[in-house]
Design a protein around this motif. Structure first.
Motif, PDB file in Angstrom:
ATOM      1  N   ASN A   1      -8.358  -2.152  -8.714  1.00 49.37           N
ATOM      2  CA  ASN A   1      -7.783  -2.330 -10.046  1.00 49.37           C
ATOM      3  C   ASN A   1      -8.907  -2.505 -11.064  1.00 49.37           C
ATOM      4  O   ASN A   1     -10.082  -2.478 -10.726  1.00 49.37           O
ATOM      5  CB  ASN A   1      -6.857  -3.542 -10.062  1.00 49.37           C
TER       6      ASN A   1
ATOM      7  N   ILE B   1       2.323  -4.532 -16.152  1.00 52.05           N
ATOM      8  CA  ILE B   1       1.692  -5.054 -14.942  1.00 52.05           C
ATOM      9  C   ILE B   1       2.741  -5.285 -13.864  1.00 52.05           C
ATOM     10  O   ILE B   1       3.747  -5.971 -14.107  1.00 52.05           O
ATOM     11  CB  ILE B   1       0.936  -6.353 -15.254  1.00 52.05           C
TER      12      ILE B   1
ATOM     13  N   SER C   1      -6.538  -1.913 -20.785  1.00 51.50           N
ATOM     14  CA  SER C   1      -6.210  -3.085 -19.973  1.00 51.50           C
ATOM     15  C   SER C   1      -5.821  -4.262 -20.857  1.00 51.50           C
ATOM     16  O   SER C   1      -4.946  -5.061 -20.502  1.00 51.50           O
ATOM     17  CB  SER C   1      -7.392  -3.466 -19.082  1.00 51.50           C
TER      18      SER C   1
ATOM     19  N   GLN D   1      -2.391  -4.060 -21.750  1.00 46.84           N
ATOM     20  CA  GLN D   1      -1.548  -4.351 -20.593  1.00 46.84           C
ATOM     21  C   GLN D   1      -1.413  -5.847 -20.345  1.00 46.84           C
ATOM     22  O   GLN D   1      -0.328  -6.335 -19.998  1.00 46.84           O
ATOM     23  CB  GLN D   1      -2.121  -3.651 -19.362  1.00 46.84           C
ATOM     24  N   ILE D   2      -2.509  -6.610 -20.519  1.00 44.42           N
ATOM     25  CA  ILE D   2      -2.431  -8.045 -20.221  1.00 44.42           C
ATOM     26  C   ILE D   2      -1.806  -8.846 -21.363  1.00 44.42           C
ATOM     27  O   ILE D   2      -1.361  -9.977 -21.146  1.00 44.42           O
ATOM     28  CB  ILE D   2      -3.800  -8.647 -19.880  1.00 44.42           C
TER      29      ILE D   2
ATOM     30  N   ARG E   1      -0.777  -5.597  -3.190  1.00 42.00           N
ATOM     31  CA  ARG E   1      -0.072  -6.293  -4.268  1.00 42.00           C
ATOM     32  C   ARG E   1       0.168  -7.764  -3.950  1.00 42.00           C
ATOM     33  O   ARG E   1       0.925  -8.437  -4.634  1.00 42.00           O
ATOM     34  CB  ARG E   1       1.260  -5.602  -4.572  1.00 42.00           C
TER      35      ARG E   1
ATOM     36  N   TYR F   1       1.684  -9.754 -20.603  1.00 40.35           N
ATOM     37  CA  TYR F   1       1.654 -10.616 -19.424  1.00 40.35           C
ATOM     38  C   TYR F   1       1.370 -12.057 -19.837  1.00 40.35           C
ATOM     39  O   TYR F   1       2.047 -12.992 -19.390  1.00 40.35           O
ATOM     40  CB  TYR F   1       0.595 -10.127 -18.441  1.00 40.35           C
TER      41      TYR F   1
ATOM     42  N   PRO G   1      -2.893 -11.452 -12.771  1.00 40.25           N
ATOM     43  CA  PRO G   1      -2.325 -10.101 -12.695  1.00 40.25           C
ATOM     44  C   PRO G   1      -3.255  -9.110 -12.013  1.00 40.25           C
ATOM     45  O   PRO G   1      -4.476  -9.306 -11.952  1.00 40.25           O
ATOM     46  CB  PRO G   1      -2.186  -9.742 -14.179  1.00 40.25           C
ATOM     47  N   ASN G   2      -2.681  -8.038 -11.510  1.00 37.33           N
ATOM     48  CA  ASN G   2      -3.428  -6.857 -11.108  1.00 37.33           C
ATOM     49  C   ASN G   2      -3.383  -5.883 -12.281  1.00 37.33           C
ATOM     50  O   ASN G   2      -2.395  -5.181 -12.480  1.00 37.33           O
ATOM     51  CB  ASN G   2      -2.812  -6.215  -9.860  1.00 37.33           C
ATOM     52  N   TYR G   3      -4.436  -5.866 -13.077  1.00 35.90           N
ATOM     53  CA  TYR G   3      -4.434  -5.073 -14.306  1.00 35.90           C
ATOM     54  C   TYR G   3      -5.297  -3.821 -14.144  1.00 35.90           C
ATOM     55  O   TYR G   3      -6.118  -3.703 -13.236  1.00 35.90           O
ATOM     56  CB  TYR G   3      -4.954  -5.915 -15.479  1.00 35.90           C
TER      57      TYR G   3
END
Length: 383
Positions: free
Chosen positions: A176, A79, A184, A187-188, A104, A191, A155-157
């Motif tokens: 996003n 991320i 996803s 991805q998180i 962003r 994070y 976050p921008n996931y």
């Protein structure tokens, strides 16, 4: 008049936001206050779809479930960090416009990695919906939570491109949450690990809008994230999927009898949208195949407190009561309009509703915030 206007804008809302699509697989939910006609209709649709031919099975991310056409399965990159902080907003559309120029940017009060939680507080992680971003979803929530003393992260996931089956919305820089929900979740996971490491906390509180709520629950199951979560709050989440006013269940039912219509649709709406269509493998995986201690419960973990918020005016998660989870002792289902009929927030304006904000604060700390706010909040046209 309002009903006619709502119907005419459904397609627009689903294309701009597309924050969910699927319906419940299994028995109709017995939710206090749910509209019986909607529940019965959803059950009939589910029974019809379940009667179709089963899809193939394959391994995805280490587990097996019915497989849709999904396109690439490579992992998403880490991320990216947010850049700068935008102004507080009181409605979705100004926030949406700002985020297209500053894709962003963080909402005010969020992503301060030096923040240390106060005694008795957990950091709060906000997960945006499909075709949204950290800023346009949370430009009202984040500053309120920060003012209340919480460390806030968002976050921008799930950002990918058109060739990676992200859908047509990826032509916009602030779009996003378009990749498959499983990707996803991968991805998180790091994070959230970073949030815990930086803050020194043992658990987080999660707040998810639309896909963000389903993603939170997917992550909680796939990565044992429920061990790291104290409270989960969702708004208009596709917890049991959505019919998307009939569009979603129609595509799924056709697919289930052997004619693949979802593959070309995926190219348009993106993988995340298809993951949320009625009776999807993702929705079934989250709700029907979880290892749940010794409680015998489905869909929820006994060590997490769930607050599930829905709006009668939701035109994306439909019927709106499909967002609710069975009423176990640790689950609270709230219809936004109960006790506050002047709040007509729909799917996208829900995260700008003062009442929705007050529900979050009350859930996080009922002693400090004992009462819920009731004020007018417009449907769709939130500025």
């Amino acid at each position: 008049m309002r009903s006619t206007l709502r119907g005419s804008l459904v397609a627009l809302v689903s294309v701009i936001v597309m924050c969910g699509a699927a319906a419940q697989a299994g028995p109709a939910l017995a939710v206090p206050g749910a509209e019986s006609a909607d529940a019965a209709a959803a059950q009939r649709l589910t029974d019809y779809i379940n009667a179709g031919s089963p899809a193939g099975r394959r391994a995805v991310n280490g587990f097996k479930h019915d497989a849709d056409w999904s396109g690439p399965t490579r992992k998403l990159p880490p991320i990216p960090s947010t850049v700068g902080v935008g102004p507080r907003q009181t409605g979705f559309w100004p926030a949406f416009a700002y985020s297209q120029v500053n894709p962003r940017v963080a909402p005010p009060g969020a992503n301060d990695w030096s923040c240390k939680p106060k005694a008795g507080q957990n950091p709060v992680v906000l997960l945006h919906g499909t075709w949204e971003n950290a800023y346009d979803n949370w430009a009202a929530f984040a500053p309120v939570l920060k003012k209340a003393g919480y460390c806030v992260f968002t976050p921008n996931y799930g950002r990918t491109d058109l060739l990676d089956v992200g859908g047509l919305g990826t032509i916009l820089p602030g779009t996003n949450g378009v990749a498959k929900v499983g990707r996803s979740a991968e991805q998180i996971d790091p994070y959230i690990t970073k949030v815990l490491a930086k803050t020194g906390a043992k658990k987080i509180n999660l707040i998810g809008h639309s896909q963000g709520g389903l993603l939170a629950r997917y992550w909680m199951k796939r990565f044992n994230g429920h061990l790291k979560v104290d409270k989960l709050i969702t708004y208009g989440a596709t917890n049991n999927g959505t019919t998307l006013d009939g569009i979603g269940w129609l595509g799924r039912s056709i697919n289930n009898v052997g004619l693949d219509v979802l593959a070309p649709v995926t190219l348009l709406v993106g993988s995340a949208g298809i993951d949320q269509t009625i009776d999807s493998p993702t929705v079934k995986y989250v709700n029907n195949r979880a290892p749940f201690h010794d409680s015998g419960q489905k869909r929820v973990y006994p060590d997490v407190e769930y607050t599930i918020v829905g709006s009668r005016y939701d035109e994306v998660t439909t019927p709106y009561d499909l967002t609710f989870l069975p009423g176990y002792r640790n689950v609270k289902n709230i219809t936004l309009q109960n006790g506050c009929e002047q709040d007509t927030s729909d799917h996208i304006s829900m995260s700008y509703s003062p009442r929705a904000l007050s529900i979050a604060l009350h859930t996080l700390d009922p002693q400090r915030y004992p009462k819920l706010v009731c004020s007018s909040s417009p449907w769709f046209f939130s500025f």
